[in-house]
Motif scaffolding. Structure first.
Motif, mmCIF file in Angstrom:
data_model
loop_
_atom_site.group_PDB
_atom_site.id
_atom_site.type_symbol
_atom_site.label_atom_id
_atom_site.label_comp_id
_atom_site.label_asym_id
_atom_site.label_seq_id
_atom_site.Cartn_x
_atom_site.Cartn_y
_atom_site.Cartn_z
ATOM 1 N N MET A 1 0.836 -1.189 0.000
ATOM 2 C CA MET A 1 0.000 0.000 0.000
ATOM 3 C C MET A 1 0.876 1.245 0.000
ATOM 4 S SD MET A 1 -3.017 -1.267 -0.005
ATOM 5 C CE MET A 1 -3.992 0.211 0.289
ATOM 6 N N ALA A 2 0.289 2.346 -0.424
ATOM 7 C CA ALA A 2 1.066 3.582 -0.487
ATOM 8 C C ALA A 2 0.150 4.785 -0.375
ATOM 9 C CB ALA A 2 1.864 3.642 -1.786
ATOM 10 N N TRP A 3 0.767 5.919 -0.081
ATOM 11 C CA TRP A 3 0.100 7.213 -0.120
ATOM 12 C C TRP A 3 0.864 8.100 -1.091
ATOM 13 C CZ3 TRP A 3 -4.462 8.297 2.222
ATOM 14 C CH2 TRP A 3 -4.892 7.442 3.250
ATOM 15 N N PHE A 4 0.113 8.779 -1.915
ATOM 16 C CA PHE A 4 0.637 9.805 -2.816
ATOM 17 C C PHE A 4 -0.121 11.090 -2.538
ATOM 18 C CE2 PHE A 4 3.245 7.469 -5.961
ATOM 19 C CZ PHE A 4 2.953 6.167 -5.592
ATOM 20 N N ARG A 5 0.400 12.196 -3.026
ATOM 21 C CA ARG A 5 -0.326 13.452 -2.873
ATOM 22 C C ARG A 5 -0.165 14.315 -4.105
ATOM 23 N NH1 ARG A 5 3.255 16.304 1.962
ATOM 24 N NH2 ARG A 5 5.138 16.758 0.745
ATOM 25 N N GLN A 6 -1.120 15.189 -4.291
ATOM 26 C CA GLN A 6 -1.109 16.056 -5.462
ATOM 27 C C GLN A 6 -1.593 17.443 -5.070
ATOM 28 O OE1 GLN A 6 -3.360 14.547 -8.786
ATOM 29 N NE2 GLN A 6 -2.244 15.821 -10.235
ATOM 30 N N ALA A 7 -0.703 18.399 -5.195
ATOM 31 C CA ALA A 7 -1.047 19.792 -4.933
ATOM 32 C C ALA A 7 -1.632 20.400 -6.208
ATOM 33 C CB ALA A 7 0.186 20.560 -4.484
ATOM 34 N N LEU B 1 -1.992 6.863 7.576
ATOM 35 C CA LEU B 1 -0.884 7.797 7.422
ATOM 36 C C LEU B 1 -0.986 8.803 8.560
ATOM 37 C CD1 LEU B 1 1.558 8.575 5.649
ATOM 38 C CD2 LEU B 1 0.069 10.287 4.573
ATOM 39 N N GLN B 2 -0.110 8.667 9.533
ATOM 40 C CA GLN B 2 -0.041 9.605 10.641
ATOM 41 C C GLN B 2 0.858 10.755 10.220
ATOM 42 O OE1 GLN B 2 -1.609 9.652 13.727
ATOM 43 N NE2 GLN B 2 -0.687 11.680 13.931
ATOM 44 N N MET B 3 0.325 11.960 10.244
ATOM 45 C CA MET B 3 1.069 13.135 9.801
ATOM 46 C C MET B 3 1.243 14.090 10.965
ATOM 47 S SD MET B 3 -0.745 13.741 6.076
ATOM 48 C CE MET B 3 -2.332 14.179 6.794
ATOM 49 N N ASN B 4 2.480 14.301 11.364
ATOM 50 C CA ASN B 4 2.793 15.206 12.460
ATOM 51 C C ASN B 4 3.564 16.415 11.942
ATOM 52 O OD1 ASN B 4 1.667 13.321 14.247
ATOM 53 N ND2 ASN B 4 3.635 12.307 14.557
ATOM 54 N N THR C 1 5.180 4.306 1.413
ATOM 55 C CA THR C 1 4.704 3.007 0.978
ATOM 56 C C THR C 1 5.060 1.962 2.025
ATOM 57 O OG1 THR C 1 4.652 1.431 -0.874
ATOM 58 C CG2 THR C 1 6.786 2.424 -0.346
ATOM 59 N N ILE C 2 4.270 0.915 2.100
ATOM 60 C CA ILE C 2 4.464 -0.140 3.091
ATOM 61 C C ILE C 2 4.204 -1.485 2.431
ATOM 62 C CG2 ILE C 2 2.065 -0.022 3.906
ATOM 63 C CD1 ILE C 2 3.199 -0.416 6.779
ATOM 64 N N ASN C 3 4.968 -2.486 2.835
ATOM 65 C CA ASN C 3 4.802 -3.777 2.187
ATOM 66 C C ASN C 3 3.607 -4.531 2.766
ATOM 67 O OD1 ASN C 3 5.949 -4.623 4.641
ATOM 68 N ND2 ASN C 3 6.953 -6.355 3.640
ATOM 69 N N TYR C 4 3.371 -5.745 2.291
ATOM 70 C CA TYR C 4 2.135 -6.472 2.582
ATOM 71 C C TYR C 4 1.927 -6.757 4.064
ATOM 72 C CZ TYR C 4 4.810 -10.766 3.301
ATOM 73 O OH TYR C 4 5.666 -11.710 3.784
ATOM 74 N N ASN C 5 3.007 -6.947 4.810
ATOM 75 C CA ASN C 5 2.852 -7.288 6.235
ATOM 76 C C ASN C 5 3.310 -6.185 7.166
ATOM 77 O OD1 ASN C 5 5.613 -7.380 6.060
ATOM 78 N ND2 ASN C 5 5.837 -9.504 6.694
ATOM 79 N N GLY C 6 3.648 -5.039 6.623
ATOM 80 C CA GLY C 6 4.021 -3.910 7.447
ATOM 81 C C GLY C 6 5.463 -3.885 7.909
ATOM 82 N N ALA C 7 6.265 -4.836 7.457
ATOM 83 C CA ALA C 7 7.639 -4.933 7.941
ATOM 84 C C ALA C 7 8.571 -3.925 7.289
ATOM 85 C CB ALA C 7 8.165 -6.338 7.707
ATOM 86 N N THR C 8 8.207 -3.450 6.115
ATOM 87 C CA THR C 8 9.077 -2.551 5.359
ATOM 88 C C THR C 8 8.288 -1.329 4.908
ATOM 89 O OG1 THR C 8 10.353 -4.434 4.538
ATOM 90 C CG2 THR C 8 10.591 -2.349 3.371
ATOM 91 N N SER C 9 8.897 -0.165 5.059
ATOM 92 C CA SER C 9 8.258 1.059 4.592
ATOM 93 C C SER C 9 9.320 2.035 4.105
ATOM 94 C CB SER C 9 7.418 1.695 5.702
ATOM 95 O OG SER C 9 8.200 1.969 6.847
ATOM 96 N N THR D 1 4.165 8.781 9.314
ATOM 97 C CA THR D 1 4.333 7.355 9.543
ATOM 98 C C THR D 1 3.208 6.596 8.854
ATOM 99 O OG1 THR D 1 5.358 7.745 11.695
ATOM 100 C CG2 THR D 1 4.558 5.523 11.248
ATOM 101 N N ILE D 2 3.582 5.631 8.028
ATOM 102 C CA ILE D 2 2.600 4.773 7.388
ATOM 103 C C ILE D 2 2.516 3.465 8.169
ATOM 104 C CG2 ILE D 2 4.273 3.763 5.767
ATOM 105 C CD1 ILE D 2 2.007 3.684 3.679
ATOM 106 N N SER D 3 1.308 2.968 8.331
ATOM 107 C CA SER D 3 1.105 1.692 9.029
ATOM 108 C C SER D 3 -0.128 1.017 8.444
ATOM 109 C CB SER D 3 0.930 1.922 10.536
ATOM 110 O OG SER D 3 -0.213 2.716 10.798
ATOM 111 N N ARG D 4 -0.319 -0.239 8.815
ATOM 112 C CA ARG D 4 -1.467 -0.972 8.289
ATOM 113 C C ARG D 4 -1.973 -1.951 9.326
ATOM 114 N NH1 ARG D 4 0.247 -3.685 2.992
ATOM 115 N NH2 ARG D 4 -1.820 -4.649 3.149
ATOM 116 N N ASP D 5 -3.264 -2.248 9.221
ATOM 117 C CA ASP D 5 -3.912 -3.254 10.060
ATOM 118 C C ASP D 5 -4.622 -4.203 9.108
ATOM 119 O OD1 ASP D 5 -5.514 -4.780 11.709
ATOM 120 O OD2 ASP D 5 -5.975 -3.128 13.052
ATOM 121 N N ASN D 6 -4.007 -5.338 8.839
ATOM 122 C CA ASN D 6 -4.574 -6.266 7.851
ATOM 123 C C ASN D 6 -5.884 -6.869 8.329
ATOM 124 O OD1 ASN D 6 -2.501 -5.702 6.137
ATOM 125 N ND2 ASN D 6 -1.408 -7.638 6.455
#
Length: 122
Positions: free
Chosen positions: A34-40, A81-84, A50-58, A69-74
């Motif tokens: 999964m991933a997040w993109f943005r467009q202004a 996407l936590q944005m601070n 971006t994050i891999n299928y099990n959340g181990a790699t981003s 921070t990107i995270s996932r709950d399968n």
């Protein structure tokens, strides 16, 4: 076919935090990166995280590293996407994306969400 629906956009002030979520309508969510993109406005859509299928790699764009921070709950078929420490430069429509592999290029995305607007005022 995978449908992605983003939630959590809004208007905030610089320095604030915001959490985006993206729900996927598929029984095989755990098979997708999964991933997040943005467009202004007036600009191309760019990679955020971006994050891999099990959340181990981003991976993160340099502009957001250390703040987002990107995270996932399968179990919930959801990616976050936590944005601070948001900055006015983070103002954009944010898009959730799904693909077979980690995505840093929009051309490798298989499925897109409809987008959610984030506006950061100074």
């Amino acid at each position: 076919q995978v449908q992605l629906v983003e939630h959590g956009g809004g208007w905030v002030q610089a320095g604030d935090s915001l959490r985006l979520s993206c729900s996927a309508s598929t029984r095989t969510f755990g098979n997708y990166a999964m991933a997040w993109f943005r467009q202004a406005p007036g600009k191309e859509r760019t990679f955020v995280a971006t994050i891999n299928y099990n959340g181990a790699t981003s991976y993160y764009a340099d502009s957001v590293k250390g703040r987002f921070t990107i995270s996932r709950d399968n179990a919930k078929n959801t990616v976050y996407l936590q944005m601070n420490s948001l900055e006015p430069e983070d103002t954009a429509a944010y898009y959730c994306a799904a693909g077979a592999f980690l995505m840093r290029d929009s051309r490798t995305v298989d499925y897109w969400g409809q987008g959610t607007q984030v506006t950061v005022s100074s």
